[in-house]
Design a protein around this motif. Structure first.
Motif, mmCIF file in Angstrom:
data_model
loop_
_atom_site.group_PDB
_atom_site.id
_atom_site.type_symbol
_atom_site.label_atom_id
_atom_site.label_comp_id
_atom_site.label_asym_id
_atom_site.label_seq_id
_atom_site.Cartn_x
_atom_site.Cartn_y
_atom_site.Cartn_z
ATOM 1 N N UNK A 127 0.882 -1.122 -0.164
ATOM 2 C CA UNK A 127 0.123 0.168 -0.053
ATOM 3 C C UNK A 127 0.977 1.340 -0.135
ATOM 4 N N UNK A 128 1.309 1.717 -1.226
ATOM 5 C CA UNK A 128 2.206 2.642 -1.165
ATOM 6 C C UNK A 128 1.556 4.211 -1.464
ATOM 7 N N UNK A 129 0.184 4.374 -1.137
ATOM 8 C CA UNK A 129 -0.336 5.457 -1.186
ATOM 9 C C UNK A 129 0.392 6.604 -0.422
ATOM 10 N N UNK A 130 0.306 7.700 -0.882
ATOM 11 C CA UNK A 130 1.110 8.684 -0.379
ATOM 12 C C UNK A 130 0.251 9.383 0.683
ATOM 13 N N UNK A 131 -0.924 9.205 0.838
ATOM 14 C CA UNK A 131 -2.165 9.874 1.585
ATOM 15 C C UNK A 131 -2.033 8.940 2.683
ATOM 16 N N UNK A 132 -1.288 7.613 2.879
ATOM 17 C CA UNK A 132 -1.290 6.807 3.987
ATOM 18 C C UNK A 132 0.097 6.531 4.419
ATOM 19 N N UNK A 133 0.548 7.428 5.252
ATOM 20 C CA UNK A 133 1.794 7.218 5.807
ATOM 21 C C UNK A 133 1.888 6.464 7.017
ATOM 22 N N UNK A 134 1.083 6.622 7.576
ATOM 23 C CA UNK A 134 1.147 5.923 9.189
ATOM 24 C C UNK A 134 0.183 4.716 9.348
ATOM 25 N N UNK A 135 0.406 3.894 10.147
ATOM 26 C CA UNK A 135 -0.318 2.486 10.361
ATOM 27 C C UNK A 135 -0.349 1.803 9.299
ATOM 28 N N UNK A 136 0.775 1.670 8.656
ATOM 29 C CA UNK A 136 0.982 0.853 7.485
ATOM 30 C C UNK A 136 1.598 -0.496 8.026
ATOM 31 N N UNK A 137 0.939 -1.618 8.348
ATOM 32 C CA UNK A 137 1.446 -2.728 9.007
ATOM 33 C C UNK A 137 2.365 -3.501 7.936
ATOM 34 N N UNK A 138 2.162 -3.467 6.574
ATOM 35 C CA UNK A 138 3.173 -4.068 5.592
ATOM 36 C C UNK A 138 4.492 -3.402 5.746
ATOM 37 N N UNK A 139 4.616 -1.972 6.472
ATOM 38 C CA UNK A 139 5.841 -1.518 6.618
ATOM 39 C C UNK A 139 6.644 -2.236 7.879
ATOM 40 N N UNK A 140 7.175 -3.158 7.565
ATOM 41 C CA UNK A 140 7.523 -4.263 8.422
ATOM 42 C C UNK A 140 9.043 -4.291 8.595
ATOM 43 N N UNK A 141 9.728 -4.686 9.618
ATOM 44 C CA UNK A 141 11.118 -4.879 9.786
ATOM 45 C C UNK A 141 11.618 -5.699 8.615
ATOM 46 N N UNK A 142 10.879 -7.063 8.413
ATOM 47 C CA UNK A 142 11.427 -7.672 7.225
ATOM 48 C C UNK A 142 11.360 -7.209 6.046
ATOM 49 N N UNK A 143 10.374 -6.636 5.723
ATOM 50 C CA UNK A 143 9.971 -5.837 4.287
ATOM 51 C C UNK A 143 11.146 -4.757 4.115
ATOM 52 N N UNK A 144 11.157 -3.917 5.173
ATOM 53 C CA UNK A 144 12.255 -2.785 5.113
ATOM 54 C C UNK A 144 13.642 -3.376 4.713
ATOM 55 N N UNK A 145 14.112 -4.369 5.749
ATOM 56 C CA UNK A 145 15.365 -5.027 5.680
ATOM 57 C C UNK A 145 15.656 -5.517 4.299
ATOM 58 N N UNK A 146 14.471 -6.135 3.574
ATOM 59 C CA UNK A 146 14.635 -7.004 2.447
ATOM 60 C C UNK A 146 14.874 -5.732 1.448
ATOM 61 N N UNK A 147 14.308 -4.899 1.513
ATOM 62 C CA UNK A 147 14.469 -3.605 0.205
ATOM 63 C C UNK A 147 15.652 -2.788 0.637
#
Length: 321
Positions: A127-147
């Motif tokens: 969910x990459x919407x610029x309007x939804x910066x907070x509360x994004x559960x997909x912004x996880x440690x594992x996903x960020x580390x992988x990116x």
């Protein structure tokens, strides 16, 4: 060289900004911002002025503290050797509105690719919407580390004082998350980190946009009660533990800033140890010297003491591990 050494001889300079120099309006964020080019500067050289004011409905809130928070965080980055965007205090000449400025760090041939876009490249369902910066559960440690792990390290100009043992983009990012825990930065959402991309390489960007840290929006009366009141549950030590990151790790709530650092440290323990060693060498006298350089009309005495204590507490919490 002592990694805690910073210039402490005088007050931070105030950069005058003429609104007539404006060349573009910055759309991201809740603050009034504009890009400008000072007279006599090269065509490709532009700066961002971020006003220390917030529009709330029909009212304008002035003096939010985001300017001094940004500058102190910048000085802390320099002391730790973290790749960072350099900020200065500023003032709009026509209105006297205070703020901060930084030079464009994504000048051609580079473009800034924000975290939400990097996450979308990793996972088309993100969910990459610029309007939804907070509360994004997909912004996880594992996903960020992988990116982040897919990126090259930041450009060489930002790596002059890297600690031994930090050799990768992920190792650098571990330092960014440590910084968040130190300054109580709750704003590392997926548009407040990113990469610099040219035709050949995509590199982790230097850390930027720390103005929401250091509890800069706490009222002075509340700061005083937290520092000197008798209710330990309301005190500054308890307050420090409640700062939350924008990173998730499988739960419904974001991790605290300290828990986020602990989680990401497991992905690169060598880098974590190196950054913590740098942090240990950042002495309280140096921190207080940084804070003392903020002009008196921008930061009250109680805000200075509260900020110093908050940094001291968070430093101890990080080093205790």
């Amino acid at each position: 060289m002592d990694p805690s050494r910073v210039e402490t001889s005088d007050l931070f300079p105030i950069i005058p900004v003429d609104r007539d120099w404006a060349i573009d309006v910055e759309q991201l964020g809740a603050k009034r911002k504009f890009w400008y080019r000072p007279e006599g500067q090269d065509e490709g050289d532009k700066w961002l002025f971020k006003a220390d004011e917030r529009i709330a409905g029909k009212q304008t809130e002035m003096g939010t503290g985001e300017d001094w928070s940004e500058k102190i965080a910048c000085q802390i980055c320099a002391a730790l050797g973290l790749p960072h965007v350099h900020y200065e205090l500023a003032e709009e000449t026509q209105t006297g509105v205070r703020g901060s400025v930084c030079r464009n760090f994504a000048a051609s041939p580079n473009v800034l690719v924000l975290g939400n876009q990097l996450m979308l490249e990793r996972d088309p369902a993100y969910p990459a919407s610029e309007d939804g910066k907070y509360g994004v559960r997909e912004h996880s440690v594992d996903a960020v580390v992988e990116s982040v792990a897919k990126l090259a390290a930041p450009p060489m100009e930002y790596l002059e004082r890297m600690p031994s043992g930090v050799t990768s983009s992920l190792g650098v990012f571990v330092g960014y998350v440590m910084l968040d825990a130190l300054i109580a930065n709750q704003d590392r959402h997926h548009q407040n980190w990113g990469a610099l991309r040219d035709r050949a390489t995509t590199r982790l960007a230097p850390t930027f946009d720390h103005g929401a840290g250091l509890a800069r929006n706490e009222p002075d009366q509340t700061r005083h009660i937290r520092l000197y009141g008798q209710d330990r549950g309301f005190g500054i030590e308890a307050f420090a533990t409640r700062a939350r990151s924008s990173l998730y790790d499988g739960g419904t709530k974001p991790l605290t800033t300290l828990a986020a650092f602990e989680a990401i440290s497991k992905r690169d323990p060598v880098a974590s140890a190196a950054w913590l060693h740098r942090l240990k060498e950042l002495h309280l006298t140096t921190i207080r010297s940084m804070i003392a350089r903020v002009p008196e009309d921008r930061m009250t005495p109680i805000a200075r003491e509260f900020t110093a204590r908050l940094l001291q507490i968070n430093q101890s919490r990080l080093l205790r591990g």
